[in-house]
Scaffold this motif. Sequence first.
Motif, PDB file in Angstrom:
ATOM      1  N   ALA A   5     -18.269   2.153  -0.931  1.00  0.00           N
ATOM      2  CA  ALA A   5     -17.111   1.287  -0.261  1.00  0.00           C
ATOM      3  C   ALA A   5     -17.382  -0.004   0.052  1.00  0.00           C
ATOM      4  O   ALA A   5     -18.572  -0.301   0.788  1.00  0.00           O
ATOM      5  CB  ALA A   5     -16.391   2.216   0.495  1.00  0.00           C
ATOM      6  N   LEU A   6     -16.638  -1.138  -0.031  1.00  0.00           N
ATOM      7  CA  LEU A   6     -16.480  -2.177   0.725  1.00  0.00           C
ATOM      8  C   LEU A   6     -15.549  -2.417   1.761  1.00  0.00           C
ATOM      9  O   LEU A   6     -14.472  -2.277   1.246  1.00  0.00           O
ATOM     10  CB  LEU A   6     -16.483  -3.207  -0.430  1.00  0.00           C
ATOM     11  N   ILE A   7     -15.712  -2.596   2.898  1.00  0.00           N
ATOM     12  CA  ILE A   7     -14.574  -2.578   3.820  1.00  0.00           C
ATOM     13  C   ILE A   7     -14.156  -4.161   4.051  1.00  0.00           C
ATOM     14  O   ILE A   7     -15.044  -4.969   4.362  1.00  0.00           O
ATOM     15  CB  ILE A   7     -15.246  -2.063   5.109  1.00  0.00           C
ATOM     16  N   LEU A  18      -8.868 -11.585  -4.729  1.00  0.00           N
ATOM     17  CA  LEU A  18     -10.021 -11.876  -5.350  1.00  0.00           C
ATOM     18  C   LEU A  18     -11.257 -11.201  -4.756  1.00  0.00           C
ATOM     19  O   LEU A  18     -12.134 -10.735  -5.736  1.00  0.00           O
ATOM     20  CB  LEU A  18     -10.344 -13.366  -5.365  1.00  0.00           C
ATOM     21  N   TYR A  19     -11.151 -10.945  -3.521  1.00  0.00           N
ATOM     22  CA  TYR A  19     -12.142  -9.890  -3.037  1.00  0.00           C
ATOM     23  C   TYR A  19     -12.206  -8.571  -3.453  1.00  0.00           C
ATOM     24  O   TYR A  19     -13.136  -7.940  -3.940  1.00  0.00           O
ATOM     25  CB  TYR A  19     -12.285  -9.922  -1.553  1.00  0.00           C
ATOM     26  N   ILE A  20     -10.945  -8.157  -3.673  1.00  0.00           N
ATOM     27  CA  ILE A  20     -10.585  -6.712  -4.141  1.00  0.00           C
ATOM     28  C   ILE A  20     -11.044  -6.568  -5.591  1.00  0.00           C
ATOM     29  O   ILE A  20     -11.711  -5.564  -5.931  1.00  0.00           O
ATOM     30  CB  ILE A  20      -9.174  -6.411  -4.066  1.00  0.00           C
ATOM     31  N   LEU A  28     -17.667  -1.294  -6.657  1.00  0.00           N
ATOM     32  CA  LEU A  28     -17.401  -0.919  -5.165  1.00  0.00           C
ATOM     33  C   LEU A  28     -15.853  -0.274  -5.123  1.00  0.00           C
ATOM     34  O   LEU A  28     -15.024  -0.810  -5.723  1.00  0.00           O
ATOM     35  CB  LEU A  28     -17.715  -1.925  -4.253  1.00  0.00           C
ATOM     36  N   HIS A  29     -15.674   0.458  -4.094  1.00  0.00           N
ATOM     37  CA  HIS A  29     -14.359   1.081  -3.714  1.00  0.00           C
ATOM     38  C   HIS A  29     -13.881  -0.051  -2.522  1.00  0.00           C
ATOM     39  O   HIS A  29     -14.357   0.478  -1.324  1.00  0.00           O
ATOM     40  CB  HIS A  29     -14.501   2.535  -3.397  1.00  0.00           C
ATOM     41  N   PRO A  30     -12.945  -1.116  -2.613  1.00  0.00           N
ATOM     42  CA  PRO A  30     -12.469  -1.569  -1.362  1.00  0.00           C
ATOM     43  C   PRO A  30     -11.659  -0.847  -0.661  1.00  0.00           C
ATOM     44  O   PRO A  30     -10.632  -0.062  -1.005  1.00  0.00           O
ATOM     45  CB  PRO A  30     -11.736  -2.691  -2.418  1.00  0.00           C
ATOM     46  N   ILE A  31     -11.841  -0.998   0.653  1.00  0.00           N
ATOM     47  CA  ILE A  31     -10.819  -0.387   1.614  1.00  0.00           C
ATOM     48  C   ILE A  31     -10.493  -1.266   2.642  1.00  0.00           C
ATOM     49  O   ILE A  31     -11.520  -2.156   3.100  1.00  0.00           O
ATOM     50  CB  ILE A  31     -11.424   0.667   2.368  1.00  0.00           C
ATOM     51  N   PRO A  45       0.096   0.869  -2.097  1.00  0.00           N
ATOM     52  CA  PRO A  45      -0.820   2.051  -2.160  1.00  0.00           C
ATOM     53  C   PRO A  45      -1.396   2.217  -3.542  1.00  0.00           C
ATOM     54  O   PRO A  45      -2.689   2.752  -3.555  1.00  0.00           O
ATOM     55  CB  PRO A  45       0.385   3.311  -1.936  1.00  0.00           C
ATOM     56  N   GLU A  46      -0.856   1.922  -4.678  1.00  0.00           N
ATOM     57  CA  GLU A  46      -1.695   2.278  -5.850  1.00  0.00           C
ATOM     58  C   GLU A  46      -2.743   0.925  -6.239  1.00  0.00           C
ATOM     59  O   GLU A  46      -3.467   1.049  -7.069  1.00  0.00           O
ATOM     60  CB  GLU A  46      -0.617   2.131  -7.159  1.00  0.00           C
ATOM     61  N   GLU A  47      -2.607  -0.019  -5.409  1.00  0.00           N
ATOM     62  CA  GLU A  47      -3.648  -1.104  -5.673  1.00  0.00           C
ATOM     63  C   GLU A  47      -4.769  -1.080  -4.843  1.00  0.00           C
ATOM     64  O   GLU A  47      -5.775  -1.174  -5.311  1.00  0.00           O
ATOM     65  CB  GLU A  47      -3.071  -2.247  -5.127  1.00  0.00           C
ATOM     66  N   ILE A  48      -4.904  -0.486  -3.653  1.00  0.00           N
ATOM     67  CA  ILE A  48      -5.973  -0.603  -2.450  1.00  0.00           C
ATOM     68  C   ILE A  48      -5.709   0.281  -1.439  1.00  0.00           C
ATOM     69  O   ILE A  48      -4.612   0.736  -0.910  1.00  0.00           O
ATOM     70  CB  ILE A  48      -6.383  -1.721  -2.140  1.00  0.00           C
TER      71      ILE A  48
END
Length: 408
Positions: A5-7, A18-20, A28-31, A45-48
């Motif tokens: 994950a990327l926080i 752009l970061y997401i 990576l899974h963005p949080i 919610p469906e985006e991130i």
Amino acid sequence: MATRALILIEGTRYNGPLYINAARRLGLHPISLSADPARYDYHAPEEIETIRVDTDNLDALIRECARLQATYEIAGITTAEEEVYATVGKLCRHFDLPGPNPESVERCCDKFVQRQLLAEAGVAIPAYRAAANPTEIERFAAKIGLPVILKPAVGSGSSGVRLCRNVDELAEHTTYLLDGEYIWRSSPRILVEQFAQGPTYSAEIMGSEIIGIAAINWGPPPHFVARECIYPALLTDDEYRRIIDASRSCLRALGLGWGPTNIEFKWTKLGPLVIEVNPRLAGGTIPRLVQLAYGVDLITEHIKLVIGDEWDLHRRHSHVAAARKLVADRDGILDRIDGDSLAAAISGVAEVKLYVEPKTPIIRTGDYRDCLGHVVAASPSRAQTETTLHRAVELISWSIAPFSAPLR
């Protein structure tokens, strides 16, 4: 194997998505951790995956990241927002992850401390004083000589920054900053600064490597709203070398050199004058312009650095890219804004983005929030890029109805 994950701590309306997207391309899974997820339209919610947390509270962030470690492998922690960049550095240090030096970031984000360190290192900067009350502001402005710039010592996006050309404007902006209208994130301190005249340039740096230099054109005074940015700037070899030398001097003076840095210059009759050093990736359209001009995706390369991977800043081509901001010309209710589809269809237009929708209240603040959207164009030719950008912008129009008028 746990998902990597990327926080992301907070974000911005443009670079946040752009970061997401870049994180996902890197597997990576963005949080997103945010005090107010509703600020960002990409937090659906469906985006991130989004978690509400007080991002001004380091202990709360540490607890939340520690909780996430039970489910994910935290590959890195970063942000697109200056206000929390020092906190990100502290989080990275706590979890033994690559990140910026928080002490260097904090010194740099305090513009008064930044100027002290630059002056001690012999870097050319405007004359300045730090003031805490109207009497000091008036005295320092007289000593420096009008016109002067008044700006909060801590802040970004040109918020609260104004050119004061006479004593009336000086008094008016002093009242705005100190009598409750301006929202301070820290104790009120104001920089009174010499107004340096000349063209503006923006140097983009990753680590200690200068990626390139853009030319910035501003809207009309007394505010500082960037209207147009073109990459790369037209500079002589000597001008380019002197800006590069001054940029490296800034990095040394401020203890920077990890990750992205953005430095704003004025080219004066004495050469480059450092207006501001930002210990972060430039906001707005600049990362996109760098990608179009050179084929270097600064956001992806920043994330690689954050997660400990090897980056690649090699230029893949040399084009000219330019962006024009669409700036509100009055306050009121946005009645309509259209033509964006026609503009986007023009060959050479890389991006058209509108930030607001019809029926949105428009209250100009003299900073980045006055922008309604932007248009980006690119081509191998400077003349072709400028022509394309002009054609596209001409196709977009809007109307703003006075607040007293009924909505149609």
